[in-house]
Enzyme design. Structure first.
Site, PDB file in Angstrom:
ATOM      1  N   ILE A  15       0.780  -1.367  -0.002  1.00  0.00           N
ATOM      2  CA  ILE A  15       0.007   0.110  -0.133  1.00  0.00           C
ATOM      3  C   ILE A  15       0.949   1.376  -0.089  1.00  0.00           C
ATOM      4  O   ILE A  15       0.562   2.271  -0.711  1.00  0.00           O
ATOM      5  CB  ILE A  15      -1.062   0.109   1.252  1.00  0.00           C
ATOM      6  CG1 ILE A  15      -1.931  -1.399   1.077  1.00  0.00           C
ATOM      7  CG2 ILE A  15      -1.941   1.247   1.416  1.00  0.00           C
ATOM      8  CD1 ILE A  15      -2.536  -1.549   2.529  1.00  0.00           C
ATOM      9  N   ASP A  62      14.855   1.771  10.347  1.00  0.00           N
ATOM     10  CA  ASP A  62      14.093   0.806  10.970  1.00  0.00           C
ATOM     11  C   ASP A  62      13.190   1.891  11.899  1.00  0.00           C
ATOM     12  O   ASP A  62      13.598   2.712  12.607  1.00  0.00           O
ATOM     13  CB  ASP A  62      14.682   0.013  11.795  1.00  0.00           C
ATOM     14  CG  ASP A  62      13.894  -1.057  12.335  1.00  0.00           C
ATOM     15  OD1 ASP A  62      12.786  -0.858  12.823  1.00  0.00           O
ATOM     16  OD2 ASP A  62      14.572  -2.387  12.963  1.00  0.00           O
ATOM     17  N   ALA A  85       4.311   1.419   7.925  1.00  0.00           N
ATOM     18  CA  ALA A  85       5.176   0.320   8.217  1.00  0.00           C
ATOM     19  C   ALA A  85       4.776  -0.474   9.450  1.00  0.00           C
ATOM     20  O   ALA A  85       4.398   0.111  10.401  1.00  0.00           O
ATOM     21  CB  ALA A  85       6.671   1.178   8.745  1.00  0.00           C
ATOM     22  N   THR A 103       7.441  -4.058  15.968  1.00  0.00           N
ATOM     23  CA  THR A 103       7.249  -3.113  14.899  1.00  0.00           C
ATOM     24  C   THR A 103       5.954  -2.101  15.164  1.00  0.00           C
ATOM     25  O   THR A 103       6.095  -1.157  14.956  1.00  0.00           O
ATOM     26  CB  THR A 103       7.235  -3.954  13.382  1.00  0.00           C
ATOM     27  OG1 THR A 103       8.503  -4.455  13.391  1.00  0.00           O
ATOM     28  CG2 THR A 103       7.012  -2.999  12.270  1.00  0.00           C
ATOM     29  N   GLU A 135      -9.482  -4.982  10.872  1.00  0.00           N
ATOM     30  CA  GLU A 135      -9.318  -6.427  11.657  1.00  0.00           C
ATOM     31  C   GLU A 135      -9.340  -6.120  13.156  1.00  0.00           C
ATOM     32  O   GLU A 135      -9.411  -6.905  14.013  1.00  0.00           O
ATOM     33  CB  GLU A 135      -7.890  -7.029  11.436  1.00  0.00           C
ATOM     34  CG  GLU A 135      -8.097  -7.391   9.914  1.00  0.00           C
ATOM     35  CD  GLU A 135      -7.017  -8.198   9.208  1.00  0.00           C
ATOM     36  OE1 GLU A 135      -6.526  -9.380  10.202  1.00  0.00           O
ATOM     37  OE2 GLU A 135      -6.767  -8.509   8.186  1.00  0.00           O
ATOM     38  N   TYR A 158      -1.636 -10.220  14.979  1.00  0.00           N
ATOM     39  CA  TYR A 158      -1.566  -9.267  14.005  1.00  0.00           C
ATOM     40  C   TYR A 158      -2.554  -7.891  14.627  1.00  0.00           C
ATOM     41  O   TYR A 158      -2.173  -6.822  14.565  1.00  0.00           O
ATOM     42  CB  TYR A 158      -1.501  -9.645  12.653  1.00  0.00           C
ATOM     43  CG  TYR A 158      -1.988  -8.462  11.476  1.00  0.00           C
ATOM     44  CD1 TYR A 158      -0.986  -7.483  11.170  1.00  0.00           C
ATOM     45  CD2 TYR A 158      -3.237  -8.172  10.774  1.00  0.00           C
ATOM     46  CE1 TYR A 158      -1.444  -6.197  10.662  1.00  0.00           C
ATOM     47  CE2 TYR A 158      -3.653  -7.242  10.186  1.00  0.00           C
ATOM     48  CZ  TYR A 158      -2.592  -6.202   9.983  1.00  0.00           C
ATOM     49  OH  TYR A 158      -2.962  -5.073   9.084  1.00  0.00           O
ATOM     50  N   LYS A 162      -2.080  -4.182  15.994  1.00  0.00           N
ATOM     51  CA  LYS A 162      -2.653  -3.014  15.338  1.00  0.00           C
ATOM     52  C   LYS A 162      -3.681  -2.128  16.279  1.00  0.00           C
ATOM     53  O   LYS A 162      -3.704  -0.890  16.191  1.00  0.00           O
ATOM     54  CB  LYS A 162      -3.337  -3.040  13.962  1.00  0.00           C
ATOM     55  CG  LYS A 162      -2.321  -3.704  12.746  1.00  0.00           C
ATOM     56  CD  LYS A 162      -1.295  -2.728  12.214  1.00  0.00           C
ATOM     57  CE  LYS A 162      -2.054  -1.691  11.440  1.00  0.00           C
ATOM     58  NZ  LYS A 162      -0.890  -0.580  10.954  1.00  0.00           N
ATOM     59  N   ARG A 289      -6.858 -21.827   9.481  1.00  0.00           N
ATOM     60  CA  ARG A 289      -6.109 -20.969   9.994  1.00  0.00           C
ATOM     61  C   ARG A 289      -6.529 -20.867  11.608  1.00  0.00           C
ATOM     62  O   ARG A 289      -7.744 -20.626  12.018  1.00  0.00           O
ATOM     63  CB  ARG A 289      -6.049 -19.509   9.708  1.00  0.00           C
ATOM     64  CG  ARG A 289      -5.559 -18.425  10.215  1.00  0.00           C
ATOM     65  CD  ARG A 289      -5.875 -16.969   9.539  1.00  0.00           C
ATOM     66  NE  ARG A 289      -5.154 -16.712   8.678  1.00  0.00           N
ATOM     67  CZ  ARG A 289      -5.090 -15.664   7.875  1.00  0.00           C
ATOM     68  NH1 ARG A 289      -6.032 -14.712   7.821  1.00  0.00           N
ATOM     69  NH2 ARG A 289      -4.485 -15.429   6.798  1.00  0.00           N
ATOM     70  N   TYR A 349       2.801 -24.107   4.364  1.00  0.00           N
ATOM     71  CA  TYR A 349       1.877 -24.945   3.669  1.00  0.00           C
ATOM     72  C   TYR A 349       2.057 -26.393   3.726  1.00  0.00           C
ATOM     73  O   TYR A 349       1.248 -27.082   3.380  1.00  0.00           O
ATOM     74  CB  TYR A 349       1.445 -24.113   2.218  1.00  0.00           C
ATOM     75  CG  TYR A 349       0.884 -22.910   2.112  1.00  0.00           C
ATOM     76  CD1 TYR A 349      -0.384 -22.738   2.490  1.00  0.00           C
ATOM     77  CD2 TYR A 349       1.690 -22.012   1.995  1.00  0.00           C
ATOM     78  CE1 TYR A 349      -1.234 -21.585   2.483  1.00  0.00           C
ATOM     79  CE2 TYR A 349       1.034 -20.689   2.094  1.00  0.00           C
ATOM     80  CZ  TYR A 349      -0.344 -20.393   2.393  1.00  0.00           C
ATOM     81  OH  TYR A 349      -1.050 -19.037   2.308  1.00  0.00           O
TER      82      TYR A 349
END
Ligand code: NAD
Ligand code: TYD
Length: 352
Positions: A15, A62, A85, A103, A135, A158, A162, A289, A349
């Site tokens: 993005i 970073d 980022a 991060t 999410e 994740y 966020k 998942r 996988y």
């Protein structure tokens, strides 16, 4: 109004590269500083067409390196940040949650701390735009939509990382008057997306006649938005959004995974000149998942009513364009799927 010197973090990613391109081309008077660590997901090839423009600079760095972030802020007199980022893939967050916390949470706090240090108390003409995801709101049943008022209920490492960063950004607004705005967007698709996410992974596998690993029953639902429409929404919110506000961005375009996958198979058969039905034979149901969110769906009416944004193209057209882009950019796909990709792919996988 002072000249805009915008630090775009994660500008070499999927993005971010579309946002960088849009701003560099549309605003020749702005200085755009693309600050990116170039993880596996960052790729300067995404920006070859604009990297010689006089208003564009790439800085490899970073966001966890506070001293270097500060040096960059000072060197380029940064007065705005568009923060993209992040570690962004749910499956990787299940394998390695700490990297996401580092991060996405600590990295965001570092950026804001540096901004506060460099900007002092004078927030006039300053803006910190935090780019987030739908999410954070959790998982929907068959009905309902996420609005800006929906309570946070993140369920993957994740989305929790966020969500944590979103909370911190809002806390800085309430505590310090920090000039922030947040957007929470639904699933993006389009050119330059790393082939770990559903659509580019499946395009690549179909091309190579490899199995298409559908998690669980394939009945999960996502709301898909063309990445260029997301970049346009970011442009609108960056310029017109109110400090302290959150805006949901969505495509009003829900697809059950299996229906989307079958549609993608039909487009691929046509583009590759294969017999209709050939790609569908590659569909393979695999272990679900862990904690797989059932449905995401965004109510983007606030953004439409207050700032006048809505998606520009239909999914059918956007998906066809996207398939064409991947087929025409074989070198890009080959480059990003060489090296570490095979290791990731086998780990992710082969055991399923
Ligand atoms: P991406 O994984 O393609 O790119 C992330 C970029 O961040 C890469 O260029 C990477 O090198 C860089 N990066 C990672 N760690 C860094 C660090 N420590 N310092 C500096 N740079 C670092 O991600 P994306 O899909 O383009 O997502 C961008 C942002 O948009 C993320 O914040 C994500 O949460 C959010 N978002 C993504 C989607 C989606 O569908 N992809 C939807 C809504 C929101
Ligand atoms: P993904 O692109 O990883 O986005 P997100 O999980 O952030 O929504 O996945 C989109 C949907 O596709 C999600 O329901 C999980 C599913 N999926 C598969 O069925 N197989 C796969 O190999 C991948 C990567 C995703």
């Amino acid at each position: 109004m002072s000249k805009k010197n915008i630090l775009i973090t994660g500008g070499a990613g999927f993005i971010g590269s579309h946002v960088v391109r849009l701003f560099v081309n549309k605003y020749p008077d702005y200085q755009i500083i693309n600050f990116d660590k170039l993880t596996y997901a960052g790729n300067l090839e995404n920006l070859r067409d604009i990297d010689q423009k006089p208003n564009y600079t790439f800085v490899k760095g970073d966001i966890l390196d506070e001293a270097f972030v500060e040096e960059t802020f000072v060197k380029y007199a940064i007065n705005s940040v568009i923060h993209l980022a992040a570690e962004s893939h749910v499956d990787r967050s299940i394998t390695n949650p700490l990297e996401f916390i580092q991060t996405n949470v600590i990295g965001t706090a570092n950026l804001m701390n540096v901004a506060r240090k460099c900007w002092g108390d004078d927030f006039s003409d300053k803006r910190f735009y935090h780019v987030s995801t739908d999410e954070v709101y959790g998982s929907l049943g068959a009905t309902g939509y996420f609005t800006e008022e929906t309570s946070y209920d993140p369920r993957s490492p994740y989305s929790s990382s966020k969500a944590s960063s979103d909370h911190l950004v809002r806390a800085y607004y309430h505590t310090y008057g920090f000039p922030m705005v947040i957007s929470n967007c639904s699933n993006n698709y389009g050119a330059n997306q790393f082939p770990e996410k559903l659509i580019p992974l499946f395009i690549n596998n179909i091309k190579q006649e490899k199995p298409l690993p559908v998690y669980g029953k394939g009945d999960n639902v996502r709301d898909w938005l063309w990445v260029n429409d997301h970049a346009d929404a970011i442009d609108v919110i960056f310029h017109k959004g109110e400090n302290g506000e959150t805006y949901n961005i969505g495509g009003n375009n829900e697809w059950q995974n299996i229906k989307l996958i079958k549609f993608l198979c039909r487009i691929m058969d046509e583009k590759l000149g294969r017999e209709q039905g050939a790609s569908e034979k590659l569909i393979t149901y695999v272990k679900d998942r862990s904690g797989h969110d059932q449905r995401y769906a965004i109510d983007a009416s606030k953004l439409k009513n207050e700032l006048g944004w809505s998606p520009s193209i239909k999914f059918e057209q956007g998906l066809e364009n996207t398939v064409e882009w991947y087929l025409e950019n074989e070198d890009w796909l080959n480059n990003v799927t060489s090296g570490d990709y095979t290791k990731y792919y086998n780990q992710q996988y082969n055991a399923r």
